[in-house]
Design an enzyme around this catalytic site. Sequence first.
Site, PDB file in Angstrom:
ATOM      1  N   ASN A  33       0.871  -1.183   0.000  1.00  0.00           N
ATOM      2  CA  ASN A  33       0.000   0.000   0.000  1.00  0.00           C
ATOM      3  C   ASN A  33       0.904   1.228   0.000  1.00  0.00           C
ATOM      4  O   ASN A  33       1.482   1.581   1.019  1.00  0.00           O
ATOM      5  CB  ASN A  33      -0.880  -0.029   1.262  1.00  0.00           C
TER       6      ASN A  33
ATOM      7  N   LYS B 252       0.127   4.253  -0.319  1.00  0.00           N
ATOM      8  CA  LYS B 252      -0.537   5.442   0.245  1.00  0.00           C
ATOM      9  C   LYS B 252      -0.300   6.666  -0.665  1.00  0.00           C
ATOM     10  O   LYS B 252      -0.205   6.519  -1.881  1.00  0.00           O
ATOM     11  CB  LYS B 252      -0.049   5.698   1.668  1.00  0.00           C
TER      12      LYS B 252
ATOM     13  N   HIS C  14      -9.499   0.841   4.642  1.00  0.00           N
ATOM     14  CA  HIS C  14      -8.243   1.059   5.363  1.00  0.00           C
ATOM     15  C   HIS C  14      -8.515   1.980   6.555  1.00  0.00           C
ATOM     16  O   HIS C  14      -9.365   2.874   6.482  1.00  0.00           O
ATOM     17  CB  HIS C  14      -7.202   1.675   4.426  1.00  0.00           C
TER      18      HIS C  14
ATOM     19  N   GLU D 266      -7.066   4.472   7.618  1.00  0.00           N
ATOM     20  CA  GLU D 266      -6.965   5.910   7.309  1.00  0.00           C
ATOM     21  C   GLU D 266      -8.242   6.399   6.628  1.00  0.00           C
ATOM     22  O   GLU D 266      -8.654   7.545   6.825  1.00  0.00           O
ATOM     23  CB  GLU D 266      -5.700   6.167   6.473  1.00  0.00           C
TER      24      GLU D 266
ATOM     25  N   GLU E  98      -5.406  -5.132  10.569  1.00  0.00           N
ATOM     26  CA  GLU E  98      -4.408  -4.090  10.781  1.00  0.00           C
ATOM     27  C   GLU E  98      -4.716  -3.354  12.080  1.00  0.00           C
ATOM     28  O   GLU E  98      -5.563  -2.426  12.085  1.00  0.00           O
ATOM     29  CB  GLU E  98      -4.429  -3.096   9.619  1.00  0.00           C
TER      30      GLU E  98
ATOM     31  N   GLY F  18       2.289   2.242  10.623  1.00  0.00           N
ATOM     32  CA  GLY F  18       3.199   3.373  10.438  1.00  0.00           C
ATOM     33  C   GLY F  18       3.858   3.849  11.721  1.00  0.00           C
ATOM     34  O   GLY F  18       4.446   4.924  11.762  1.00  0.00           O
TER      35      GLY F  18
ATOM     36  N   SER G 286       3.385  -2.168  10.341  1.00  0.00           N
ATOM     37  CA  SER G 286       4.836  -2.147  10.547  1.00  0.00           C
ATOM     38  C   SER G 286       5.511  -3.487  10.260  1.00  0.00           C
ATOM     39  O   SER G 286       6.432  -3.887  10.977  1.00  0.00           O
ATOM     40  CB  SER G 286       5.161  -1.651  11.962  1.00  0.00           C
TER      41      SER G 286
HETATM   42  C1  PEP Z   1      -0.781   0.053   5.909  1.00  0.00           C
HETATM   43  O1  PEP Z   1      -0.812   1.203   5.530  1.00  0.00           O
HETATM   44  O2  PEP Z   1      -1.705  -0.707   5.577  1.00  0.00           O
HETATM   45  C2  PEP Z   1       0.323  -0.397   6.744  1.00  0.00           C
HETATM   46  C3  PEP Z   1       0.271  -1.590   7.252  1.00  0.00           C
HETATM   47  O3  PEP Z   1       1.354   0.508   6.935  1.00  0.00           O
HETATM   48  P1  PEP Z   1       2.788   0.205   7.630  1.00  0.00           P
HETATM   49  O4  PEP Z   1       3.294  -1.089   7.054  1.00  0.00           O
HETATM   50  O5  PEP Z   1       3.637   1.372   7.259  1.00  0.00           O
HETATM   51  O6  PEP Z   1       2.538   0.099   9.094  1.00  0.00           O
END
Ligand code: PEP
Length: 253
Positions: A9, A11, A96, A98, A169, A175, A214
């Site tokens: 992803n 973003k 997601h 976000e 998630e 992040g 992460s």
């Molecule tokens: C994500 O945006 O779905 C995500 C898991 O981000 P990160 O790997 O940076 O934590």
Amino acid sequence: MRRPLVAGNWKMHGSRASVAALIEGLKGGMADVRGVDVAVCPPFVYLGQVAGLLQGTGIAWGAQNLCQVAGSGAYTGEISDAMLLDLGCRYVIVGHSERRNIYGEDDALVAEKCRVAVRAGLTPIVCVGELLEEREAGQTEAVVARQLDALLQDGEGVAALRQAVIAYEPVWAIGTGKTATPAQAEEVHAFIRSRIATHDKALAGEIRILYGGSVKPGNAAELFGMADIDGGLIGGASLHADDFLAICRAAMS
Ligand code: PEP
């Protein structure tokens, strides 16, 4: 046997130049990635470029969101299922955190987007997960159950999930550099499967459930080694070809 999927992803990151360099790096390292489905989800504006660069490779591509209205119409700023298909997308990320937490997408809207994607023949990667305060209040299962139940509420919803992928998630791990431990992640993945099993036992065994939050080359193998984790949705690390490829290799069983 569920085939692992690793999806990047990106973003709101990238430029035409960085997209070209990243895809070049991924193509160069894919030869030794076997038995894993791999996809990247760039910003909408780079989907056409990515489609051109990835055509004929083993890497699929998808979008980070879609409109809940199918086809076309007066919906300024939105991108439809039909447009994603036109660009050769296989996947679309839906719900997601976000989108849920910054743009106010609720469970019902996420479920509608999931159904629209499936009707179009796209594979939605539907994200669920709890906020830090919800985990600390012992509400993780209740939150994830509520998010799942919106998807499972009727026959069409259950049928849609047969064409979907779930991504667990935990919002506090996205992040932040804080990863759920493999045991913490596995506990929720197993819960998700058991919740789906109350509606459709076969589907619960077949659906792929990715972990996201992460994931890095250093922790991917341990996470992907858990019984109910079938790959990852990768944010930050998917912007670096070497890291993303290392994570894809960690998903090879
Ligand atoms: C994500 O945006 O779905 C995500 C898991 O981000 P990160 O790997 O940076 O934590």
